[in-house]
Scaffold this motif. Sequence first.
Motif, PDB file in Angstrom:
ATOM      1  N   GLY A  84      -5.778  -4.698  -1.416  1.00  0.00           N
ATOM      2  CA  GLY A  84      -5.996  -3.352  -0.901  1.00  0.00           C
ATOM      3  C   GLY A  84      -5.154  -3.065   0.324  1.00  0.00           C
ATOM      4  N   PHE A  85      -5.054  -4.052   1.220  1.00  0.00           N
ATOM      5  CA  PHE A  85      -4.276  -3.886   2.453  1.00  0.00           C
ATOM      6  C   PHE A  85      -2.807  -3.598   2.124  1.00  0.00           C
ATOM      7  CE2 PHE A  85      -1.940  -5.444   6.157  1.00  0.00           C
ATOM      8  CZ  PHE A  85      -2.664  -4.880   7.201  1.00  0.00           C
ATOM      9  N   LEU A  86      -2.246  -4.363   1.212  1.00  0.00           N
ATOM     10  CA  LEU A  86      -0.850  -4.180   0.830  1.00  0.00           C
ATOM     11  C   LEU A  86      -0.634  -2.829   0.156  1.00  0.00           C
ATOM     12  CD1 LEU A  86       1.994  -5.342   0.618  1.00  0.00           C
ATOM     13  CD2 LEU A  86       1.318  -6.408  -1.548  1.00  0.00           C
ATOM     14  N   LEU A  87      -1.542  -2.440  -0.729  1.00  0.00           N
ATOM     15  CA  LEU A  87      -1.401  -1.154  -1.421  1.00  0.00           C
ATOM     16  C   LEU A  87      -1.510   0.014  -0.442  1.00  0.00           C
ATOM     17  CD1 LEU A  87      -3.482  -1.788  -4.678  1.00  0.00           C
ATOM     18  CD2 LEU A  87      -0.987  -1.633  -4.450  1.00  0.00           C
ATOM     19  N   GLY A  88      -2.356  -0.133   0.583  1.00  0.00           N
ATOM     20  CA  GLY A  88      -2.470   0.921   1.583  1.00  0.00           C
ATOM     21  C   GLY A  88      -1.176   1.123   2.338  1.00  0.00           C
ATOM     22  N   GLY A  89      -0.538   0.021   2.718  1.00  0.00           N
ATOM     23  CA  GLY A  89       0.744   0.119   3.400  1.00  0.00           C
ATOM     24  C   GLY A  89       1.816   0.740   2.515  1.00  0.00           C
ATOM     25  N   ILE A  90       1.846   0.339   1.245  1.00  0.00           N
ATOM     26  CA  ILE A  90       2.835   0.893   0.306  1.00  0.00           C
ATOM     27  C   ILE A  90       2.609   2.386   0.106  1.00  0.00           C
ATOM     28  CG2 ILE A  90       3.592   0.864  -2.105  1.00  0.00           C
ATOM     29  CD1 ILE A  90       3.055  -2.159  -2.100  1.00  0.00           C
ATOM     30  N   PHE A  91       1.344   2.792   0.075  1.00  0.00           N
ATOM     31  CA  PHE A  91       1.005   4.206  -0.114  1.00  0.00           C
ATOM     32  C   PHE A  91       1.560   5.061   1.028  1.00  0.00           C
ATOM     33  CE2 PHE A  91      -2.147   7.591   0.911  1.00  0.00           C
ATOM     34  CZ  PHE A  91      -1.919   8.402  -0.192  1.00  0.00           C
ATOM     35  N   ILE A  92       1.311   4.646   2.276  1.00  0.00           N
ATOM     36  CA  ILE A  92       1.798   5.414   3.418  1.00  0.00           C
ATOM     37  C   ILE A  92       3.315   5.315   3.526  1.00  0.00           C
ATOM     38  CG2 ILE A  92       1.717   5.649   5.924  1.00  0.00           C
ATOM     39  CD1 ILE A  92      -0.727   6.695   4.531  1.00  0.00           C
ATOM     40  N   TRP A  93       3.890   4.168   3.201  1.00  0.00           N
ATOM     41  CA  TRP A  93       5.352   4.024   3.191  1.00  0.00           C
ATOM     42  C   TRP A  93       5.976   5.029   2.235  1.00  0.00           C
ATOM     43  CZ3 TRP A  93       8.458   2.448  -0.994  1.00  0.00           C
ATOM     44  CH2 TRP A  93       9.807   2.241  -0.688  1.00  0.00           C
ATOM     45  N   SER A  94       5.344   5.220   1.074  1.00  0.00           N
ATOM     46  CA  SER A  94       5.867   6.170   0.087  1.00  0.00           C
ATOM     47  C   SER A  94       5.792   7.600   0.622  1.00  0.00           C
ATOM     48  CB  SER A  94       5.071   6.064  -1.220  1.00  0.00           C
ATOM     49  OG  SER A  94       5.146   4.752  -1.754  1.00  0.00           O
ATOM     50  N   ILE A  95       4.657   7.949   1.230  1.00  0.00           N
ATOM     51  CA  ILE A  95       4.525   9.288   1.803  1.00  0.00           C
ATOM     52  C   ILE A  95       5.524   9.480   2.933  1.00  0.00           C
ATOM     53  CG2 ILE A  95       2.973  10.858   3.039  1.00  0.00           C
ATOM     54  CD1 ILE A  95       0.659   9.672   1.559  1.00  0.00           C
ATOM     55  N   ASP A  96       5.724   8.432   3.722  1.00  0.00           N
ATOM     56  CA  ASP A  96       6.646   8.485   4.859  1.00  0.00           C
ATOM     57  C   ASP A  96       8.068   8.809   4.399  1.00  0.00           C
ATOM     58  OD1 ASP A  96       7.062   7.819   7.806  1.00  0.00           O
ATOM     59  OD2 ASP A  96       8.506   6.474   6.874  1.00  0.00           O
ATOM     60  N   LYS A  97       8.438   8.339   3.219  1.00  0.00           N
ATOM     61  CA  LYS A  97       9.781   8.584   2.696  1.00  0.00           C
ATOM     62  C   LYS A  97       9.911   9.989   2.121  1.00  0.00           C
ATOM     63  CE  LYS A  97      11.250   4.531   3.732  1.00  0.00           C
ATOM     64  NZ  LYS A  97      12.158   4.375   4.892  1.00  0.00           N
ATOM     65  N   ILE A  98       8.796  10.590   1.746  1.00  0.00           N
ATOM     66  CA  ILE A  98       8.829  11.901   1.088  1.00  0.00           C
ATOM     67  C   ILE A  98       8.500  13.041   2.055  1.00  0.00           C
ATOM     68  CG2 ILE A  98       7.790  13.315  -0.722  1.00  0.00           C
ATOM     69  CD1 ILE A  98       7.204  10.678  -2.229  1.00  0.00           C
ATOM     70  N   LEU A  99       7.434  12.889   2.845  1.00  0.00           N
ATOM     71  CA  LEU A  99       6.964  13.972   3.707  1.00  0.00           C
ATOM     72  C   LEU A  99       7.899  14.172   4.895  1.00  0.00           C
ATOM     73  CD1 LEU A  99       4.531  15.931   4.252  1.00  0.00           C
ATOM     74  CD2 LEU A  99       3.656  14.154   5.783  1.00  0.00           C
ATOM     75  N   PRO A 100       8.480  15.340   5.067  1.00  0.00           N
ATOM     76  CA  PRO A 100       9.329  15.584   6.243  1.00  0.00           C
ATOM     77  C   PRO A 100       8.478  15.536   7.506  1.00  0.00           C
ATOM     78  CG  PRO A 100       9.629  17.287   4.552  1.00  0.00           C
ATOM     79  CD  PRO A 100       8.397  16.505   4.189  1.00  0.00           C
ATOM     80  N   HIS A 101       8.922  14.795   8.532  1.00  0.00           N
ATOM     81  CA  HIS A 101       8.144  14.686   9.755  1.00  0.00           C
ATOM     82  C   HIS A 101       9.021  14.231  10.908  1.00  0.00           C
ATOM     83  CE1 HIS A 101       8.089  10.614   8.084  1.00  0.00           C
ATOM     84  NE2 HIS A 101       7.856  10.159   9.310  1.00  0.00           N
ATOM     85  N   LEU A 102       8.501  14.440  12.119  1.00  0.00           N
ATOM     86  CA  LEU A 102       9.221  14.090  13.337  1.00  0.00           C
ATOM     87  C   LEU A 102       8.234  13.512  14.332  1.00  0.00           C
ATOM     88  CD1 LEU A 102      11.963  14.337  14.933  1.00  0.00           C
ATOM     89  CD2 LEU A 102      11.055  16.496  15.828  1.00  0.00           C
TER      90      LEU A 102
END
Length: 271
Positions: A84-102
């Motif tokens: 679960g811990f690893l999947l949580g990190g991968i999930f946010i990493w994926s959003i981080d690559k897609i969601l525009p942010h600063l």
Amino acid sequence: MVEFFMNFNPVMQAFLATLFTWAMTAVGATLVFATKTINQRMLDGMLGFAGGVMIAASYWSLLGPAIEMSEDSVVGVWFPAATGFLLGGIFIWSIDKILPHLHPNAEMTDAEGYRPKKMKRSTLLVFAITLHNIPEGLAIGIAFGALANGGTESSLAGALALALGIGIQNFPEGAAVALPLRGEGMSRRKSFMYGQFSGMVEPIAAVIGAIAVAFIEPLLPYALSFAAGAMIFVVTEEVIPGSQEKGNKDLASMSLMFGFILMMILDVALG
């Protein structure tokens, strides 16, 4: 407080708790009505404090309980928490690559995500804090959703402690969006609206998390660890670097320590 929440089902409990965390984001954003300029040391200290709260909550409120729930697991005590811990990190990493942010302290040239250069700085700042709030909302929702599977008054107190700790650290997150926008010339009203808007995602994520685990009990240790992994990724990838990149490393580090201690005390004392 515990007695009041016991009158509601876990999904409604999660929703009410995250209305509080959203409100704390809005309270932080109200600082724009008192000042136009932002003190960099204050911002870095607040970000460090938020990181400390998130790190402590990831273990005491999420990973620790997940490991305890897995003691009789046929796949091993460690497997649900690690997966679960690893999947949580991968999930946010994926959003981080897609969601525009600063990040709050960053220049526009450092904006991340898909085609961020075509968006306003204000929107990118809101999206950055929104990215932080997704795992926080999930964590609260999962903690309350666990109560549907035989939770006790003590575990309810623990879920409330998690919501309280995240609510406290949402105060600097609201300020971290609103104050830079005010410093760039945006009106106080608009700066406040952008700042508090970033916390809106937490009730949504909390309800989703609570519903998911309330009715699928075997997922609970995986879900708790998933939320922990998501929060740790946000802390290490954005919160800690953002708090130290302007040179206030000692202040940010000590603020992180205080945030960690506060969340640890809340969880151990109340949970």
